[in-house]
Design an enzyme around this catalytic site. Structure first.
Site, PDB file in Angstrom:
ATOM      1  N   ARG A  47     -27.115  -8.844 -82.864  1.00  0.00           N
ATOM      2  CA  ARG A  47     -27.712 -10.159 -82.630  1.00  0.00           C
ATOM      3  C   ARG A  47     -27.885 -10.772 -80.567  1.00  0.00           C
ATOM      4  O   ARG A  47     -29.339 -10.899 -80.654  1.00  0.00           O
ATOM      5  CB  ARG A  47     -27.131 -11.660 -82.626  1.00  0.00           C
ATOM      6  CG  ARG A  47     -27.869 -13.017 -82.950  1.00  0.00           C
ATOM      7  CD  ARG A  47     -26.916 -14.255 -83.890  1.00  0.00           C
ATOM      8  NE  ARG A  47     -27.566 -15.387 -83.362  1.00  0.00           N
ATOM      9  CZ  ARG A  47     -27.763 -16.535 -82.850  1.00  0.00           C
ATOM     10  NH1 ARG A  47     -26.607 -16.569 -81.804  1.00  0.00           N
ATOM     11  NH2 ARG A  47     -28.116 -17.770 -83.419  1.00  0.00           N
TER      12      ARG A  47
ATOM     13  N   ILE B 229     -34.609 -18.426 -83.606  1.00  0.00           N
ATOM     14  CA  ILE B 229     -33.030 -17.582 -84.171  1.00  0.00           C
ATOM     15  C   ILE B 229     -32.729 -18.761 -84.337  1.00  0.00           C
ATOM     16  O   ILE B 229     -32.002 -19.387 -83.445  1.00  0.00           O
ATOM     17  CB  ILE B 229     -33.229 -16.722 -83.218  1.00  0.00           C
ATOM     18  CG1 ILE B 229     -31.529 -15.818 -84.384  1.00  0.00           C
ATOM     19  CG2 ILE B 229     -32.005 -17.000 -82.303  1.00  0.00           C
ATOM     20  CD1 ILE B 229     -31.308 -14.842 -83.822  1.00  0.00           C
ATOM     21  N   SER B 230     -32.547 -18.530 -85.579  1.00  0.00           N
ATOM     22  CA  SER B 230     -31.366 -20.009 -86.144  1.00  0.00           C
ATOM     23  C   SER B 230     -30.010 -19.180 -86.228  1.00  0.00           C
ATOM     24  O   SER B 230     -29.826 -18.477 -85.806  1.00  0.00           O
ATOM     25  CB  SER B 230     -31.450 -20.250 -88.120  1.00  0.00           C
ATOM     26  OG  SER B 230     -32.751 -19.679 -88.692  1.00  0.00           O
ATOM     27  N   GLN B 231     -29.397 -20.506 -86.523  1.00  0.00           N
ATOM     28  CA  GLN B 231     -27.759 -20.429 -85.990  1.00  0.00           C
ATOM     29  C   GLN B 231     -26.985 -19.557 -87.467  1.00  0.00           C
ATOM     30  O   GLN B 231     -27.234 -19.443 -88.416  1.00  0.00           O
ATOM     31  CB  GLN B 231     -26.555 -22.110 -86.457  1.00  0.00           C
ATOM     32  CG  GLN B 231     -26.935 -22.148 -87.279  1.00  0.00           C
ATOM     33  CD  GLN B 231     -26.132 -23.467 -86.990  1.00  0.00           C
ATOM     34  OE1 GLN B 231     -26.247 -25.198 -87.393  1.00  0.00           O
ATOM     35  NE2 GLN B 231     -24.968 -23.617 -86.645  1.00  0.00           N
ATOM     36  N   PRO B 232     -25.767 -19.017 -86.632  1.00  0.00           N
ATOM     37  CA  PRO B 232     -25.285 -17.743 -87.225  1.00  0.00           C
ATOM     38  C   PRO B 232     -24.972 -18.145 -88.992  1.00  0.00           C
ATOM     39  O   PRO B 232     -25.226 -17.866 -89.740  1.00  0.00           O
ATOM     40  CB  PRO B 232     -24.412 -16.975 -86.648  1.00  0.00           C
ATOM     41  CG  PRO B 232     -25.066 -17.243 -85.640  1.00  0.00           C
ATOM     42  CD  PRO B 232     -25.727 -18.603 -85.300  1.00  0.00           C
TER      43      PRO B 232
END
Length: 208
Positions: free
Chosen positions: A32, A58-61
């Site tokens: 990431r 960038i979206s949270q995992p």
């Protein structure tokens, strides 16, 4: 140290209900930190969204994992992604399916994502600069469609590119957004509301 942070994140995702081991392995395998600005590299394995420039994130995992799990992917799935962004979600998908077609409206982000994916030897991905509202009909239909920005309503063009038996997952709404899963059968679309979410809006048109 990085491996410890990865294991911590994977443990958090399991506690949040993500139990697909193939998906968890993909999240652990995709670096990431390669998809974010160096200034945020120390936060790469935190379960949080991060800015990537151009007003995008960038979206949270957890959200990456949740949306991906709802797609019910197989190794032969053909997937359309709307909103390439940094390319992180694209890379996760590429580890799981046969081919990913990804559309990004911001040319600079599309170029950067394409470069990152090539550096990671992910060759089962096609990226395109264009209007996400329109999808990529020339490459369809698709077994799965994932939209990583929120339209106020479900775009008809994307519905038409979903194959019979296919699944689309996307955030929908303006001030109040919900994550929805749409399943296409031979004669209808079945819509399930999953949970409240917060995404950047899906903007029409494309930018140079």
């Amino acid at each position: 140290m990085v491996s410890g942070r990865i294991e911590t994140l994977l443990a958090q995702l399991r506690l949040q209900g993500i139990d697909d081991e193939r998906l968890l392995k993909a999240i652990g395998d995709v670096p990431r930190e390669r998809f974010i600005d160096e200034a945020f590299e120390h936060k790469a394995w935190e379960n949080t969204a991060l800015p990537i420039g151009c007003g995008q994130t960038i979206s949270q995992p957890y959200m990456v994992a949740k949306m991906t799990s709802l797609l019910a992917l197989t190794p032969t799935s053909r997937v359309l992604e709307i909103g390439t962004g940094s390319g992180y979600q694209t890379a996760i998908l590429a580890h799981l399916v046969g081919h990913v077609c990804s559309v990004e409206r911001i040319k600079g982000l599309q170029w950067q994502a394409k470069r990152r994916l090539k550096q990671l030897d992910l060759h089962n991905v096609s990226t395109r600069h264009g209007d996400g509202w329109l999808g990529w009909p020339a490459r369809g239909p698709y077994d799965a469609i994932i939209v990583t920005a929120a339209p106020p309503n479900i775009p008809d063009a994307l519905m038409s590119q979903l194959d019979d038996g296919g699944v689309m997952v996307l955030p929908v709404g303006e001030d109040q957004q919900v994550l929805q899963r749409i399943r296409r059968t031979a004669d209808e679309f079945i819509v399930d509301t999953i949970e409240p979410v917060r995404f950047v809006p899906l903007v029409k048109g494309d930018l140079a």
